[in-house]
Design a protein around this motif. Sequence first.
Motif, PDB file in Angstrom:
ATOM      1  N   ASP A 164     -12.814  10.529   5.051  1.00  0.00           N
ATOM      2  CA  ASP A 164     -12.768  11.086   3.782  1.00  0.00           C
ATOM      3  C   ASP A 164     -13.300  10.113   2.662  1.00  0.00           C
ATOM      4  O   ASP A 164     -12.614   9.010   2.482  1.00  0.00           O
ATOM      5  CB  ASP A 164     -11.135  11.777   3.306  1.00  0.00           C
ATOM      6  N   THR A 214     -10.424   6.707   8.462  1.00  0.00           N
ATOM      7  CA  THR A 214     -10.611   8.116   7.941  1.00  0.00           C
ATOM      8  C   THR A 214     -12.210   8.378   7.507  1.00  0.00           C
ATOM      9  O   THR A 214     -12.897   7.384   7.543  1.00  0.00           O
ATOM     10  CB  THR A 214      -9.981   8.448   6.406  1.00  0.00           C
ATOM     11  N   THR A 227      -2.560  13.164   3.407  1.00  0.00           N
ATOM     12  CA  THR A 227      -2.414  12.619   2.104  1.00  0.00           C
ATOM     13  C   THR A 227      -2.113  13.885   1.086  1.00  0.00           C
ATOM     14  O   THR A 227      -2.431  14.867   1.519  1.00  0.00           O
ATOM     15  CB  THR A 227      -3.624  11.893   1.375  1.00  0.00           C
ATOM     16  N   TRP A 274     -11.987   3.354   1.737  1.00  0.00           N
ATOM     17  CA  TRP A 274     -11.588   1.954   1.645  1.00  0.00           C
ATOM     18  C   TRP A 274     -10.490   1.710   2.681  1.00  0.00           C
ATOM     19  O   TRP A 274     -10.810   0.432   3.196  1.00  0.00           O
ATOM     20  CB  TRP A 274     -11.163   1.654   0.227  1.00  0.00           C
ATOM     21  N   VAL A 275      -9.895   2.305   3.123  1.00  0.00           N
ATOM     22  CA  VAL A 275      -8.820   2.167   4.108  1.00  0.00           C
ATOM     23  C   VAL A 275      -9.541   1.432   5.449  1.00  0.00           C
ATOM     24  O   VAL A 275      -8.825   0.716   6.312  1.00  0.00           O
ATOM     25  CB  VAL A 275      -7.786   3.201   4.640  1.00  0.00           C
ATOM     26  N   ILE A 298      -5.786  10.575   7.340  1.00  0.00           N
ATOM     27  CA  ILE A 298      -5.910   9.143   7.816  1.00  0.00           C
ATOM     28  C   ILE A 298      -5.289   8.902   9.094  1.00  0.00           C
ATOM     29  O   ILE A 298      -3.939   9.045   9.294  1.00  0.00           O
ATOM     30  CB  ILE A 298      -5.399   8.277   6.689  1.00  0.00           C
ATOM     31  N   LEU A 333       0.689  -1.146   0.086  1.00  0.00           N
ATOM     32  CA  LEU A 333      -0.081  -0.030   0.071  1.00  0.00           C
ATOM     33  C   LEU A 333       1.045   1.208   0.003  1.00  0.00           C
ATOM     34  O   LEU A 333       0.430   2.295  -0.971  1.00  0.00           O
ATOM     35  CB  LEU A 333      -0.756   0.012   1.284  1.00  0.00           C
ATOM     36  N   ALA A 374      -6.479  14.466   2.485  1.00  0.00           N
ATOM     37  CA  ALA A 374      -7.184  13.774   3.416  1.00  0.00           C
ATOM     38  C   ALA A 374      -6.468  13.330   4.602  1.00  0.00           C
ATOM     39  O   ALA A 374      -5.137  13.781   4.690  1.00  0.00           O
ATOM     40  CB  ALA A 374      -7.788  12.422   2.637  1.00  0.00           C
ATOM     41  N   ARG A 428     -12.843   9.810  -0.302  1.00  0.00           N
ATOM     42  CA  ARG A 428     -11.876   9.274  -1.305  1.00  0.00           C
ATOM     43  C   ARG A 428     -10.709   8.144  -0.863  1.00  0.00           C
ATOM     44  O   ARG A 428     -10.484   7.139  -1.698  1.00  0.00           O
ATOM     45  CB  ARG A 428     -11.076  10.158  -1.602  1.00  0.00           C
ATOM     46  N   TYR A 429     -10.852   8.021   0.676  1.00  0.00           N
ATOM     47  CA  TYR A 429      -9.848   6.914   1.091  1.00  0.00           C
ATOM     48  C   TYR A 429     -10.744   5.955   1.999  1.00  0.00           C
ATOM     49  O   TYR A 429     -10.095   5.284   2.695  1.00  0.00           O
ATOM     50  CB  TYR A 429      -8.957   7.515   1.676  1.00  0.00           C
ATOM     51  N   LYS A 473      -0.709   3.833  -3.583  1.00  0.00           N
ATOM     52  CA  LYS A 473      -2.078   3.932  -2.931  1.00  0.00           C
ATOM     53  C   LYS A 473      -2.477   5.158  -2.157  1.00  0.00           C
ATOM     54  O   LYS A 473      -3.231   5.533  -1.929  1.00  0.00           O
ATOM     55  CB  LYS A 473      -2.556   2.579  -2.072  1.00  0.00           C
ATOM     56  N   ILE A 474      -1.164   5.385  -1.302  1.00  0.00           N
ATOM     57  CA  ILE A 474      -1.248   6.614  -0.525  1.00  0.00           C
ATOM     58  C   ILE A 474      -0.077   7.217  -0.460  1.00  0.00           C
ATOM     59  O   ILE A 474       1.103   6.596  -0.210  1.00  0.00           O
ATOM     60  CB  ILE A 474      -1.692   6.237   1.070  1.00  0.00           C
TER      61      ILE A 474
END
Length: 168
Positions: free
Chosen positions: A127, A125, A81, A132-133, A87, A14, A85, A129-130, A50-51
């Motif tokens: 956010d 998070t 990020t 999925w984490v 995280i 990742l 964002a 856009r992220y 990914k990040i």
Amino acid sequence: MENLKLNKFKIEHLFTYSIDVDANMYIQKLPTKDTRVTGVITGGTVWGDKIHGKIVPLGADWSIVHPNGIVDVDCRAMIETHDGAHINMFYTGRIDLGSEQAAEDYSNGKFPPVMGTQPKPVLDTDDPRYIWVNNISCFGIGRVDFTSDPIVIQYDVYQYYATPFDED
């Protein structure tokens, strides 16, 4: 039992991160005969497909050193990020210093030049856009470099997941 197969899985890199930790560690002798060694995060960088971004200069690692040479890691950090964002990254892990003498040295601020470590990060998070984490499982492979000020902790973080229906 003779037809028992191992489960299939996939591992995906990742990101890699490097955290700077103030070399002035807080050392507390606990009544349990353990020692808490706390290092304050002063910044860092994150890079990967990914990040990518930076480590915000807040948070710390509140490790517990046991007299038998085992260190239980407990760290809280925040990634910002490249696109703004935030995280949260929480991780635990375990380090084997190898001996009671090494644990005593570590508990008294005499750290090895470099040591390996393997964290288990959990990311979250709000956010979109992220988001999925929030749903993944991760592990890391890393090292701690005590030879510099700030101390540098660097990890490669991987997502892993079961693929029980893959026949590859």
